[in-house]
Design a protein around this motif. Structure first.
Motif, PDB file in Angstrom:
ATOM      1  N   SER A  31      13.392 -11.036   3.099  1.00  0.00           N
ATOM      2  CA  SER A  31      13.115 -11.047   4.543  1.00  0.00           C
ATOM      3  C   SER A  31      12.833  -9.645   5.060  1.00  0.00           C
ATOM      4  CB  SER A  31      14.302 -11.662   5.296  1.00  0.00           C
ATOM      5  OG  SER A  31      14.507 -13.002   4.920  1.00  0.00           O
ATOM      6  N   LEU A  32      13.642  -8.681   4.645  1.00  0.00           N
ATOM      7  CA  LEU A  32      13.459  -7.318   5.126  1.00  0.00           C
ATOM      8  C   LEU A  32      12.165  -6.713   4.609  1.00  0.00           C
ATOM      9  CD1 LEU A  32      17.086  -5.855   4.906  1.00  0.00           C
ATOM     10  CD2 LEU A  32      15.861  -6.711   6.906  1.00  0.00           C
ATOM     11  N   VAL A  33      11.837  -6.976   3.340  1.00  0.00           N
ATOM     12  CA  VAL A  33      10.584  -6.450   2.788  1.00  0.00           C
ATOM     13  C   VAL A  33       9.387  -7.015   3.547  1.00  0.00           C
ATOM     14  CG1 VAL A  33       9.066  -6.513   0.773  1.00  0.00           C
ATOM     15  CG2 VAL A  33      11.484  -5.962   0.488  1.00  0.00           C
ATOM     16  N   LEU A  34       9.394  -8.333   3.794  1.00  0.00           N
ATOM     17  CA  LEU A  34       8.301  -8.942   4.537  1.00  0.00           C
ATOM     18  C   LEU A  34       8.233  -8.397   5.960  1.00  0.00           C
ATOM     19  CD1 LEU A  34       8.360 -12.723   3.526  1.00  0.00           C
ATOM     20  CD2 LEU A  34       6.668 -11.015   2.902  1.00  0.00           C
ATOM     21  N   ALA A  35       9.382  -8.343   6.624  1.00  0.00           N
ATOM     22  CA  ALA A  35       9.404  -7.905   8.022  1.00  0.00           C
ATOM     23  C   ALA A  35       8.895  -6.479   8.168  1.00  0.00           C
ATOM     24  CB  ALA A  35      10.821  -8.031   8.573  1.00  0.00           C
ATOM     25  N   ILE A  36       9.398  -5.576   7.349  1.00  0.00           N
ATOM     26  CA  ILE A  36       9.009  -4.169   7.456  1.00  0.00           C
ATOM     27  C   ILE A  36       7.547  -3.988   7.062  1.00  0.00           C
ATOM     28  CG2 ILE A  36       9.430  -1.862   6.517  1.00  0.00           C
ATOM     29  CD1 ILE A  36      12.394  -2.695   6.231  1.00  0.00           C
ATOM     30  N   SER A  37       7.123  -4.669   5.996  1.00  0.00           N
ATOM     31  CA  SER A  37       5.745  -4.526   5.514  1.00  0.00           C
ATOM     32  C   SER A  37       4.736  -4.989   6.553  1.00  0.00           C
ATOM     33  CB  SER A  37       5.561  -5.319   4.222  1.00  0.00           C
ATOM     34  OG  SER A  37       6.426  -4.852   3.211  1.00  0.00           O
ATOM     35  N   PHE A  38       4.966  -6.161   7.136  1.00  0.00           N
ATOM     36  CA  PHE A  38       3.970  -6.704   8.057  1.00  0.00           C
ATOM     37  C   PHE A  38       4.085  -6.104   9.451  1.00  0.00           C
ATOM     38  CE2 PHE A  38       3.498  -9.509   4.536  1.00  0.00           C
ATOM     39  CZ  PHE A  38       2.147  -9.829   4.558  1.00  0.00           C
ATOM     40  N   PHE A  39       5.237  -5.519   9.765  1.00  0.00           N
ATOM     41  CA  PHE A  39       5.300  -4.709  10.981  1.00  0.00           C
ATOM     42  C   PHE A  39       4.433  -3.463  10.800  1.00  0.00           C
ATOM     43  CE2 PHE A  39       7.010  -1.055  13.228  1.00  0.00           C
ATOM     44  CZ  PHE A  39       6.948  -1.494  14.535  1.00  0.00           C
ATOM     45  N   ALA A  40       4.532  -2.849   9.621  1.00  0.00           N
ATOM     46  CA  ALA A  40       3.731  -1.653   9.347  1.00  0.00           C
ATOM     47  C   ALA A  40       2.236  -1.981   9.396  1.00  0.00           C
ATOM     48  CB  ALA A  40       4.110  -1.077   7.982  1.00  0.00           C
ATOM     49  N   ILE A  41       1.862  -3.149   8.852  1.00  0.00           N
ATOM     50  CA  ILE A  41       0.447  -3.552   8.885  1.00  0.00           C
ATOM     51  C   ILE A  41      -0.009  -3.742  10.323  1.00  0.00           C
ATOM     52  CG2 ILE A  41      -1.140  -5.427   8.306  1.00  0.00           C
ATOM     53  CD1 ILE A  41       0.461  -5.795   5.705  1.00  0.00           C
ATOM     54  N   ALA A  42       0.825  -4.384  11.129  1.00  0.00           N
ATOM     55  CA  ALA A  42       0.477  -4.589  12.537  1.00  0.00           C
ATOM     56  C   ALA A  42       0.364  -3.261  13.271  1.00  0.00           C
ATOM     57  CB  ALA A  42       1.524  -5.476  13.212  1.00  0.00           C
ATOM     58  N   ALA A  43       1.172  -2.279  12.867  1.00  0.00           N
ATOM     59  CA  ALA A  43       1.150  -0.971  13.524  1.00  0.00           C
ATOM     60  C   ALA A  43      -0.035  -0.120  13.096  1.00  0.00           C
ATOM     61  CB  ALA A  43       2.455  -0.235  13.240  1.00  0.00           C
ATOM     62  N   GLY A  44      -0.779  -0.571  12.078  1.00  0.00           N
ATOM     63  CA  GLY A  44      -1.985   0.158  11.694  1.00  0.00           C
ATOM     64  C   GLY A  44      -2.027   0.667  10.278  1.00  0.00           C
ATOM     65  N   VAL A  45      -0.974   0.446   9.495  1.00  0.00           N
ATOM     66  CA  VAL A  45      -0.986   0.875   8.085  1.00  0.00           C
ATOM     67  C   VAL A  45      -1.936  -0.025   7.307  1.00  0.00           C
ATOM     68  CG1 VAL A  45       0.403   1.144   5.996  1.00  0.00           C
ATOM     69  CG2 VAL A  45       1.367   1.756   8.220  1.00  0.00           C
ATOM     70  N   TYR A  46      -2.853   0.582   6.559  1.00  0.00           N
ATOM     71  CA  TYR A  46      -3.861  -0.216   5.863  1.00  0.00           C
ATOM     72  C   TYR A  46      -3.318  -0.737   4.544  1.00  0.00           C
ATOM     73  CZ  TYR A  46      -7.969  -1.634   3.259  1.00  0.00           C
ATOM     74  OH  TYR A  46      -8.860  -2.367   2.507  1.00  0.00           O
ATOM     75  N   VAL A  47      -3.469  -2.032   4.333  1.00  0.00           N
ATOM     76  CA  VAL A  47      -3.173  -2.684   3.067  1.00  0.00           C
ATOM     77  C   VAL A  47      -4.313  -3.667   2.799  1.00  0.00           C
ATOM     78  CG1 VAL A  47      -1.580  -4.197   1.804  1.00  0.00           C
ATOM     79  CG2 VAL A  47      -0.673  -2.489   3.389  1.00  0.00           C
ATOM     80  N   GLU A  48      -4.777  -3.731   1.555  1.00  0.00           N
ATOM     81  CA  GLU A  48      -5.824  -4.683   1.196  1.00  0.00           C
ATOM     82  C   GLU A  48      -5.431  -6.075   1.660  1.00  0.00           C
ATOM     83  OE1 GLU A  48      -9.352  -6.021  -0.062  1.00  0.00           O
ATOM     84  OE2 GLU A  48      -8.752  -3.910  -0.286  1.00  0.00           O
ATOM     85  N   GLN A  49      -6.326  -6.736   2.421  1.00  0.00           N
ATOM     86  CA  GLN A  49      -5.975  -7.994   3.065  1.00  0.00           C
ATOM     87  C   GLN A  49      -5.556  -9.068   2.063  1.00  0.00           C
ATOM     88  OE1 GLN A  49      -8.202  -9.532   6.542  1.00  0.00           O
ATOM     89  NE2 GLN A  49      -8.673 -11.314   5.270  1.00  0.00           N
ATOM     90  N   THR A  50      -6.284  -9.187   0.964  1.00  0.00           N
ATOM     91  CA  THR A  50      -5.947 -10.239  -0.003  1.00  0.00           C
ATOM     92  C   THR A  50      -4.578 -10.006  -0.616  1.00  0.00           C
ATOM     93  OG1 THR A  50      -7.172  -9.009  -1.705  1.00  0.00           O
ATOM     94  CG2 THR A  50      -8.332 -10.794  -0.566  1.00  0.00           C
ATOM     95  N   ILE A  51      -4.256  -8.739  -0.898  1.00  0.00           N
ATOM     96  CA  ILE A  51      -2.929  -8.431  -1.453  1.00  0.00           C
ATOM     97  C   ILE A  51      -1.851  -8.773  -0.439  1.00  0.00           C
ATOM     98  CG2 ILE A  51      -1.419  -6.551  -2.209  1.00  0.00           C
ATOM     99  CD1 ILE A  51      -3.839  -5.215  -3.467  1.00  0.00           C
ATOM    100  N   ALA A  52      -2.065  -8.399   0.821  1.00  0.00           N
ATOM    101  CA  ALA A  52      -1.076  -8.691   1.865  1.00  0.00           C
ATOM    102  C   ALA A  52      -0.855 -10.195   2.009  1.00  0.00           C
ATOM    103  CB  ALA A  52      -1.533  -8.090   3.191  1.00  0.00           C
ATOM    104  N   LEU A  53      -1.924 -10.983   1.964  1.00  0.00           N
ATOM    105  CA  LEU A  53      -1.787 -12.431   2.100  1.00  0.00           C
ATOM    106  C   LEU A  53      -1.043 -13.034   0.918  1.00  0.00           C
ATOM    107  CD1 LEU A  53      -5.275 -13.465   3.542  1.00  0.00           C
ATOM    108  CD2 LEU A  53      -3.085 -13.401   4.737  1.00  0.00           C
ATOM    109  N   HIS A  54      -1.294 -12.522  -0.282  1.00  0.00           N
ATOM    110  CA  HIS A  54      -0.574 -13.023  -1.453  1.00  0.00           C
ATOM    111  C   HIS A  54       0.914 -12.712  -1.348  1.00  0.00           C
ATOM    112  CE1 HIS A  54      -4.644 -12.737  -3.683  1.00  0.00           C
ATOM    113  NE2 HIS A  54      -4.392 -13.995  -3.399  1.00  0.00           N
TER     114      HIS A  54
END
Length: 640
Positions: A31-54
């Motif tokens: 839960s914490l890994v998902l929450a922190i990771s996708f908060f960072a993505i929403a804040a503007g940190v770039y992650v390859e979209q397909t990797i993030a969705l997987h």
């Protein structure tokens, strides 16, 4: 128990597990890994979209299997199967993350899939279906199964619904390795948009946001006649717009408002119905509108700010009529105002809790002005930091409460994530078989080209799809099934899709599977079916307003200022007529003849009759003035 009943029970939705120490640790870490990771993505940190969705799908599936039993009969303690399915989910998605470079360089459909590609693709689809069955139910699984079966055998059925035919490899390739299937728009919105707003709602709630909504609502209307129910209407609407989940809204605000309504004189059934109807409207109330509006923006290309602006008048009419229904029933039933002598004033509440306005203003400004909803959600989450510092005592509790809020946020998004993944499978099937056009043509043919009959048929499809499903998933499916038929009638894109959002939302109170009504029933200890039907009656305008703005887009602020004002006035009075008719009270009891007259006036005011509506408008105002004067004379005669 019959074999059929046993089968249905085995296929039923699972229960929440009671995790052991190891399970809680794994659950917290994911839960914490998902929450922190996708908060960072929403804040503007770039992650390859397909990797993030997987990563998102793998985490969601793993958490569903960890936290949900196989069915209602299974024990709630952890099992080897649950850990095994969670591990399979993580491994399947990890495979796609590791192979991302290879897969991104291949040509879908043209380049053959390896055996490992096919194995993990097939495994992922099976895991999505099983997670859907556990968290949502067998109905959605059956629906997805029908579409997947059609993709495989539809080339052999003949007739107008036949397609060119495809094998298992091509189907897996399209569903898993393109952006039109499992990892398509529905899952993208769940991961990159819905998640951040659900997280905001969870953090805001954990640090006192729901209590603030309740306190300010109580201060504003708590001392009025039927004040407890009016508090429910306002607080549930405010919280529902942020949370986006009618069920979560009922459970959160209803735990306060339903007992208070019952204590002040409302029946258990009506109290639960008011709460269910009020919570359901959050999904159509700007500025956040839950999350379906983000999907709508993605599907249609219309900016979120334009959608929110268009939805403002219909949403306000919805809550005006629920508020009016509450007020009329309270006066009709002689329900006195609650004893609120000790309740603080609104000024006192704002002086004490003004800091809660900061994240609310931030989120409203962000989604409307920036046109970057996910970034706006991240800013709103950051704006809660001053709330944490000022409202948490002792300060040492901030870390633990913040951690729990992140876990809460992830748990709230699980059902939406799984439903959007399942919806992606259906959308992928529709795109590769061109079934969307066939269904649209079939709907149009069934209605024989009749305008209102086609719309009514589409609405029926949306409500059936909405049985037990989250609003975003209902919209995702209905947008590809019903929207083309509506647009074929030359209805503008914005009204057509907003109609789908409306009926996707109200499916939460539409029997027989009215999830908001069932949630309210568990608190009120009343019959959920009765609650659902009464909630539909209280929120009756929600079933009418979409037809109005389809026929008269001026209600969505499309048109000249004069058109917008006139249509709004006519529709407002029509909604009030409809509400008064169903309550049987307005400035006194309404007789049967008056009910018929109110219904007729409402229909005429809703209809696109242009200036001819002036006559029913004026006559209705004269009637209301007469009723009010009659009531005043009666009260004067009684006092003397």
């Amino acid at each position: 128990m019959s074999a059929f009943s046993t089968f249905i029970e085995v296929c039923s939705v699972g229960r929440s597990r009671q995790l052991d120490a190891f399970g809680k640790t794994i659950n917290t870490l994911i839960s914490l890994v998902l929450a922190i990771s996708f908060f960072a993505i929403a804040a503007g940190v770039y992650v390859e979209q397909t990797i993030a969705l997987h990563v998102f799908l793998g985490g969601v599936l793993a958490l569903v299997f960890l936290n949900t039993t196989g069915n209602a009969r299974r024990p709630q303690n952890p099992s080897v199967i649950s850990y095994g399915l969670a591990l399979c989910s993580a491994c399947a998605c990890l495979y796609f993350v590791v192979m991302d470079d290879t897969h991104s360089n291949r040509l879908p459909v043209l380049d053959v899939l390896t055996r490992w590609d096919m194995l993990f693709s097939f495994m992922l689809i099976i895991l999505v279906l099983e997670a859907t069955r556990r968290s949502i139910g067998i109905v959605l699984v059956a629906l997805v199964g029908v579409f997947l079966t059609y993709a495989l055998v539809g080339g052999d059925i003949g007739g107008g619904f036949s397609h060119r035919g495809m094998g298992l490899e091509e189907m897996l390739d399209h569903l898993v390795f393109t952006s039109n299937g499992l990892f398509g728009p529905a899952l993208e919105v769940a991961a990159f948009l819905v998640f951040i707003f659900v997280l905001f709602g969870a953090i805001f709630d954990r640090f006192g946001g729901a209590d603030f909504f309740y306190d300010i609502s109580n201060a504003l209307v708590g001392k009025q006649v039927g004040g407890a129910a009016k508090v429910s209407v306002i607080s549930s609407g405010l919280y529902g717009s942020v949370s986006g989940s009618p069920t979560a809204d009922v459970v959160t605000t209803g735990s306060f408002t339903i007992p208070l309504m019952v204590k002040t004189g409302f029946s258990k059934t009506r109290a639960a119905a008011i709460e269910a109807a009020s919570s359901t409207g959050g999904s159509i109330l700007p500025p956040v509108m839950g999350s379906a509006a983000f999907l709508m923006s993605d599907f249609t290309g219309i900016s979120y700010g334009e959608i929110a602006a268009a939805a403002t008048i219909p949403a306000l009419l919805y809550y005006l009529c629920i508020y009016t229904s509450v007020s009329l029933h309270a006066r009709k039933a002689n329900i006195a105002a609650a004893n609120q002598d000790a309740a603080p004033s609104a000024i006192t509440v704002l002086k004490r809790d003004w800091i809660y306005l900061l994240p609310l203003i931030t989120i409203a400004w962000g989604v409307l002005a920036l046109n970057r909803p996910s970034y706006a959600g991240a800013l709103a989450c950051a704006a809660i930091v001053p709330v944490m510092l000022l409202k948490t005592r002792p300060l040492s509790d901030i870390v633990s409460r913040f951690t729990k809020s992140l876990i809460d946020g992830i748990s709230r998004v699980l059902t939406v994530g799984v439903a959007c993944a399942a919806a992606g499978l259906v959308i992928g099937t529709l795109s590769m078989t061109d079934l969307t056009g066939k269904i649209s043509s079939a709907l149009f043919a069934m209605a024989q080209g009749n305008f209102l009959l086609t719309i009514s048929t589409a609405v029926g499809v949306i409500i059936v799809l909405g049985m037990g499903m989250p609003v975003p998933a209902v919209y995702a499916l209905a947008a590809v099934l019903a929207a083309p038929a509506l647009i074929a009638l030359e209805i503008q894109t914005l009204p057509a899709h907003l109609l789908i959002v409306y009926f996707a939302a109200v499916s939460a109170i539409t029997p027989p599977v009215a999830v908001a009504a069932f949630a309210a029933a568990s608190i009120a200890r009343a019959n959920p079916m009765t609650i659902g039907f009464l909630a539909c009656r209280i929120a009756i305008v929600a079933f009418v307003i979409p037809f109005v703005f389809i026929l008269q887009p001026a209600l969505l602020m499309i048109g000249s200022p004069l058109e917008i004002i006139s249509v709004t006035l006519y529709t407002t009075l029509g909604c009030l007529c409809l509400t008064a008719m169903f309550e049987g009270y307005i400035f006194g009891h309404v007789r049967t003849v008056e009910k018929i007259a109110l219904l007729g006036a409402g229909i005429l005011l809703f209809a696109p009759l242009g200036h001819y509506r002036i006559l029913p408008f004026v006559l209705t105002l004269i009637y209301l003035y007469w009723k009010r004067q009659t009531l005043r004379r009666t009260l004067v005669s009684l006092s003397t």
